[in-house]
Design an enzyme around this catalytic site. Structure first.
Site, PDB file in Angstrom:
ATOM      1  N   CYS A 157      -6.084  38.719  25.575  1.00 19.93           N
ATOM      2  CA  CYS A 157      -5.164  37.596  24.917  1.00 19.93           C
ATOM      3  C   CYS A 157      -3.643  39.347  24.413  1.00 19.93           C
ATOM      4  O   CYS A 157      -2.663  39.275  25.082  1.00 19.93           O
ATOM      5  CB  CYS A 157      -4.863  37.408  23.728  1.00 19.93           C
ATOM      6  SG  CYS A 157      -6.406  35.702  23.360  1.00 19.93           S
ATOM      7  N   CYS A 169      -9.029  38.525  21.299  1.00 15.51           N
ATOM      8  CA  CYS A 169      -9.272  38.431  22.483  1.00 15.51           C
ATOM      9  C   CYS A 169      -8.952  39.255  23.181  1.00 15.51           C
ATOM     10  O   CYS A 169      -7.189  40.034  23.737  1.00 15.51           O
ATOM     11  CB  CYS A 169      -8.754  37.276  22.333  1.00 15.51           C
ATOM     12  SG  CYS A 169      -8.427  36.768  24.291  1.00 15.51           S
TER      13      CYS A 169
END
Length: 225
Positions: free
Chosen positions: A121, A118
């Site tokens: 993230c 991600c």
């Protein structure tokens, strides 16, 4: 005049075939160089390379000596999601998650659900680490989505990065998705929930992961016949 060959690299790795090939090339280059007589009246064909990590070649009496001086320093850097603050814990199972919540007592617990793939993230993580360092009294739990899919499904985590806030008997206080651009949401939630208080009881608000541990309210039970 000696020819100098400069090799523009700092670390060297060689196999036997590479060394043989390189030596053959050097040998062919030497044929065009004029010999130099040394004090012993022996022919020498000077060819050298020197640096902190380099090679040294010299042909004398048609023999090629080969010397390698190379230092390879390799340090394996931790992956971005492994660079934790001291008050960060990686969660690998549902049991670890529930155990961490139970042992946190009255501390505020912030749970980050993330994916190693991600990009959002990854962008947010360094700032989350700095926040953890600024708040050593808060416990941060990190849940890898791919390693804990059943648990994440039970907790209704459908987008990453995602955050849950827990505290003592109050259980789950808040949950939301957050990106780096909206990191203020995390700061505001900390400001709201990280206040002095005392509460005793098991953690709640963890979906189907825990049975109902609190005793039943007798006033809600139907009277016996």
């Amino acid at each position: 005049m000696a020819d100098v060959f400069r090799l523009p690299f700092h670390s060297l790795r060689f196999s036997s075939s590479v060394i043989t090939s390189f030596a053959s090339s050097i040998s062919s280059l030497q044929r065009g160089l004029p010999p130099i007589l040394n004090p012993d009246n022996k022919r020498a064909y000077p060819l050298s390379y020197s640096s902190v990590a380099g090679l040294a070649f010299r042909r004398r009496d048609h023999l090629l000596s080969f010397k390698v001086q190379a230092t390879v320093a390799e340090t394996e850097q931790p992956k971005w999601w492994e660079k934790n603050a001291p008050n960060m814990i990686d969660i690998h199972s549902t049991h670890e998650f529930l155990s961490a919540l139970s042992q946190a007592g009255d501390r505020l617990v912030i749970v980050e659900f993330y994916g190693t793939w991600c990009a959002s993230c990854r962008a947010l993580f360094p700032k989350l680490c700095r926040t953890a360092e600024d708040h050593p009294e808060i416990l941060f739990l990190k849940v890898n989505f791919d390693e804990n899919k059943p648990m994440c499904k039970s907790l209704n985590v459908k987008v990453l990065p995602y955050f849950h806030f827990y505290r003592g008997a109050d259980g789950q206080l808040e949950s939301f998705s957050c990106s780096l651009a909206k990191f203020q949401k995390i700061k505001d939630a900390i400001e709201t929930h990280n206040t002095a208080r005392c509460s005793i009881g098991p953690p709640k608000g963890v979906g189907d992961l825990l049975p109902v541990l609190a005793p039943k309210d007798k006033s809600t039970e139907s009277p016996s016949a």
